[in-house]
Write a protein that holds these residues in place. Structure first.
Motif, mmCIF file in Angstrom:
data_model
loop_
_atom_site.group_PDB
_atom_site.id
_atom_site.type_symbol
_atom_site.label_atom_id
_atom_site.label_comp_id
_atom_site.label_asym_id
_atom_site.label_seq_id
_atom_site.Cartn_x
_atom_site.Cartn_y
_atom_site.Cartn_z
ATOM 1 N N VAL A 141 0.854 -1.187 0.000
ATOM 2 C CA VAL A 141 0.000 0.000 0.000
ATOM 3 C C VAL A 141 0.894 1.242 0.000
ATOM 4 N N LEU A 142 0.544 2.175 -0.849
ATOM 5 C CA LEU A 142 1.244 3.451 -0.944
ATOM 6 C C LEU A 142 0.333 4.532 -0.380
ATOM 7 N N VAL A 143 0.803 5.222 0.651
ATOM 8 C CA VAL A 143 0.021 6.273 1.310
ATOM 9 C C VAL A 143 0.569 7.628 0.885
ATOM 10 N N ASP A 144 -0.307 8.457 0.328
ATOM 11 C CA ASP A 144 0.111 9.815 -0.017
ATOM 12 C C ASP A 144 -0.067 10.703 1.208
ATOM 13 N N ALA A 145 1.009 10.795 2.003
ATOM 14 C CA ALA A 145 0.983 11.614 3.208
ATOM 15 C C ALA A 145 1.454 13.035 2.927
ATOM 16 N N LEU A 186 -1.395 -4.327 -5.256
ATOM 17 C CA LEU A 186 -1.085 -2.910 -5.054
ATOM 18 C C LEU A 186 -2.326 -2.102 -4.715
ATOM 19 N N SER A 187 -2.226 -1.307 -3.639
ATOM 20 C CA SER A 187 -3.284 -0.379 -3.237
ATOM 21 C C SER A 187 -2.663 0.990 -2.985
ATOM 22 N N VAL A 188 -3.479 2.031 -3.153
ATOM 23 C CA VAL A 188 -3.018 3.402 -2.919
ATOM 24 C C VAL A 188 -4.058 4.138 -2.088
ATOM 25 N N LEU A 189 -3.590 4.830 -1.055
ATOM 26 C CA LEU A 189 -4.440 5.726 -0.285
ATOM 27 C C LEU A 189 -4.082 7.146 -0.684
#
Length: 282
Positions: A141-145, A186-189
């Motif tokens: 998971v990729l987190v756009d912080a 693959l997941s993206v937040l």
């Protein structure tokens, strides 16, 4: 063209994909017998398919997903999604291997990518790295912080209206995490709406709870962060993940800035896992 053909039938896969017709198969098999070629080599030699088609079919056979140019709506900057044999993609895989050796294991599942200053292409690096981890069948998971100048929704063609900022204030749940088509692991937040108080949001207990949830449900969590020296938000993220990968730009990032960022990370009681020197800005 070197290729390994397992028991699965490449011809059948090419037929199913609409790349060949039944009468093409007979021509290819005849060419195989006459010239001692593999099926894919014969098909390319006869001009019935392109080498890219064969590589795509082989990727399906070995469960290594990637996209054809223009497919999926993902940005062309994500070379790992489109060009698995490109030198840049090989560099991302090499970085992945180093991170697997140096950091990721059952105890360490989360890593913040930190650009020292402006223009280090941290977001593009994070996205490509997330893709190659997912191709290793790691639940990623990729987190756009980066809730100041977010980019992941653009790179992955996602809806930006709901994401991390809404999740941290309780306006949405884990359904804000988006599965990426064509990449099963693959997941993206995305970051969500840009808030007026990103540093305060990342300091809330809800951010720590989110990180715990992700650690339980994903093998790899990567966090894209704002420019490290310009935004205090990054320290909150690094302190929570416990580790950072520094991203710098060749001929632009100053050594003094990199050392200052190193000090900030150490003061956050986090570990610097490594550093990446980008040659080109994005």
């Amino acid at each position: 063209m070197n290729q390994f053909e397992p028991n699965k039938n490449i011809g059948r896969l090419l037929l199913d994909a609409g790349k060949l017709k039944l009468n093409d198969i007979e021509l290819i098999e005849h060419c195989q017998r006459e010239q001692g070629l593999l099926f894919g080599e014969a098909a390319v030699k006869l001009g019935l398919v392109a080498e890219a088609d064969i590589l795509q079919i082989l990727a399906q056979q070995f469960e290594y997903p990637y996209l054809q140019p223009g497919e999926g709506g993902i940005s062309a900057q994500l070379v790992a999604a489109y060009q698995p044999f490109a030198p840049q993609t090989e560099a991302f895989r090499a970085l992945r291997s180093q991170l697997m050796l140096r950091w990721f294991n059952e105890e360490h599942k989360q890593l913040a990518l930190v650009g020292v200053g402006k223009g280090e292409a941290c977001s593009v690096l994070a996205a490509n790295l997330a893709i190659v981890f997912s191709q290793l069948e790691q639940r990623t998971v990729l987190v756009d912080a980066n809730m100041r100048s977010p980019r992941q929704h653009q790179l992955f063609n996602l809806n930006q209206s709901v994401g991390l900022s809404e999740l941290l204030v309780g306006r949405t749940g884990m359904e804000a995490i988006c599965k990426i088509p064509h990449f099963a692991d693959l997941s993206v937040l995305p970051s969500g709406a840009i808030p007026p108080n990103p540093q305060e949001l990342l300091g809330r207990p809800s951010f720590r709870l989110l990180m715990r949830h992700l650690a339980k449900n994903f093998d790899i969590t990567l966090l894209d962060t704002p420019d490290g020296l310009l935004c205090a938000d990054t320290q909150n993220v690094v302190a929570e993940t416990g580790a950072a990968l520094l991203v710098m730009l060749k001929h632009q990032t100053r050594i003094s800035d990199a050392l200052a960022m190193q000090t900030q990370i150490i003061n956050s009681k986090a570990q610097i896992v490594g550093a990446v020197l980008n040659e080109l800005p994005y």
